[in-house]
Scaffold this active site. Structure first.
Site, PDB file in Angstrom:
ATOM      1  N   ASN A  77      55.384  25.616  98.414  1.00  0.00           N
ATOM      2  CA  ASN A  77      54.225  25.422  99.287  1.00  0.00           C
ATOM      3  C   ASN A  77      53.318  26.645  99.355  1.00  0.00           C
ATOM      4  O   ASN A  77      52.601  26.852 100.323  1.00  0.00           O
ATOM      5  CB  ASN A  77      54.691  25.038 100.696  1.00  0.00           C
ATOM      6  CG  ASN A  77      55.561  26.089 101.343  1.00  0.00           C
ATOM      7  OD1 ASN A  77      56.302  26.792 100.661  1.00  0.00           O
ATOM      8  ND2 ASN A  77      55.501  26.196 102.651  1.00  0.00           N
ATOM      9  N   GLU A  78      53.334  27.462  98.297  1.00  0.00           N
ATOM     10  CA  GLU A  78      52.545  28.692  98.294  1.00  0.00           C
ATOM     11  C   GLU A  78      51.066  28.447  98.579  1.00  0.00           C
ATOM     12  O   GLU A  78      50.430  29.193  99.340  1.00  0.00           O
ATOM     13  CB  GLU A  78      52.704  29.413  96.944  1.00  0.00           C
ATOM     14  CG  GLU A  78      54.023  30.161  96.787  1.00  0.00           C
ATOM     15  CD  GLU A  78      55.167  29.286  96.331  1.00  0.00           C
ATOM     16  OE1 GLU A  78      56.250  29.825  96.042  1.00  0.00           O
ATOM     17  OE2 GLU A  78      54.986  28.041  96.260  1.00  0.00           O
ATOM     18  N   VAL A  79      50.473  27.415  97.936  1.00  0.00           N
ATOM     19  CA  VAL A  79      49.035  27.194  98.097  1.00  0.00           C
ATOM     20  C   VAL A  79      48.676  26.885  99.545  1.00  0.00           C
ATOM     21  O   VAL A  79      47.569  27.193 100.002  1.00  0.00           O
ATOM     22  CB  VAL A  79      48.549  26.069  97.141  1.00  0.00           C
ATOM     23  CG1 VAL A  79      49.013  24.696  97.608  1.00  0.00           C
ATOM     24  CG2 VAL A  79      47.038  26.094  96.995  1.00  0.00           C
ATOM     25  N   VAL A  81      49.742  28.366 102.089  1.00  0.00           N
ATOM     26  CA  VAL A  81      49.620  29.613 102.846  1.00  0.00           C
ATOM     27  C   VAL A  81      48.696  30.601 102.129  1.00  0.00           C
ATOM     28  O   VAL A  81      48.767  31.809 102.336  1.00  0.00           O
ATOM     29  CB  VAL A  81      51.004  30.261 103.114  1.00  0.00           C
ATOM     30  CG1 VAL A  81      51.824  29.370 104.037  1.00  0.00           C
ATOM     31  CG2 VAL A  81      51.756  30.523 101.820  1.00  0.00           C
TER      32      VAL A  81
END
Length: 205
Positions: A77-79, A81
């Site tokens: 879920n990097e994108v 944040v």
């Protein structure tokens, strides 16, 4: 620990780190991925809880991934944040779930349910949380019961592309890989988003 197999990198520590400290922290994470990939013995991720971001990434180079059944969520879920996962993580994920699902996962930043993760091949098996380690050990015992030399040669053959990818990232391309990670973490957007996330978590406690 607790509800999480691994909640990912320590965001507070990374936000407080200067460029040199950030390089050391991210370099350690990169080296851990390479060590898992290059391990001479099979490695199973016994994912007994939620596995977002760095937690999911740590499982990618393992030989097998067993996830706790039920309400467990897993994903990159990097994108969400404000971070781009970068080409190395993209390549690792693509090698596991294929180009289509890697693109969908990385660009949406969504965390998948355990059944979704199993359906697309992000994990290999589900088990009740209390039995995840037992399931992982059962698979390991089955592999280690095979003729040792034949199994070792075959495992090296099928894992060579993965090992080569991470050997390159930690060797000839190490400086470039770490520089890209640093640029992401030191840029304004992710730092602002991550501070907001930390604030929400702190307020909820």
């Amino acid at each position: 620990h607790g509800a999480h197999y691994c909640a990912g990198l320590d965001v507070r520590e990374l936000l407080e780190a200067d460029a040199r400290q950030l390089e050391a922290l991210l370099g350690g994470f990169l080296d851990a991925l390479h060590a898992i990939a290059a391990s001479p013995v099979p490695v199973v991720a016994a994912m007994n809880g939620h596995s977002p971001a760095g937690g999911a990434v740590l499982a990618l180079p393992c030989d097998r991934r067993v996830l706790a059944d039920g309400t467990t969520r897993v994903g990159l879920n990097e994108v969400a944040v404000g971070l781009s996962p970068g080409p190395l993580i993209h390549a690792l994920l693509t090698s596991l779930v294929g180009a289509r699902w890697a693109a969908e996962m990385l660009t949406s930043g969504a965390l998948l349910s355990c059944t979704q993760a199993l359906d697309i091949g992000l994990v290999d098996a589900l088990a009740p949380a209390a039995q995840v380690e037992e399931e992982a050990m059962l698979w390991l015992r089955q592999r280690l019961a095979l003729p040792a030399q034949a199994y070792a040669r075959t495992r090296r053959m099928v894992r060579e592309p993965l090992v080569s990818l991470l050997s390159t990232a930690t060797g000839p391309q190490r400086a470039a890989t770490l520089r890209r990670f640093q640029e992401e973490w030191l840029s304004d957007e992710p730092r602002a988003v991550l501070r907001t996330v930390i604030g929400r978590v702190s307020a909820a406690r």
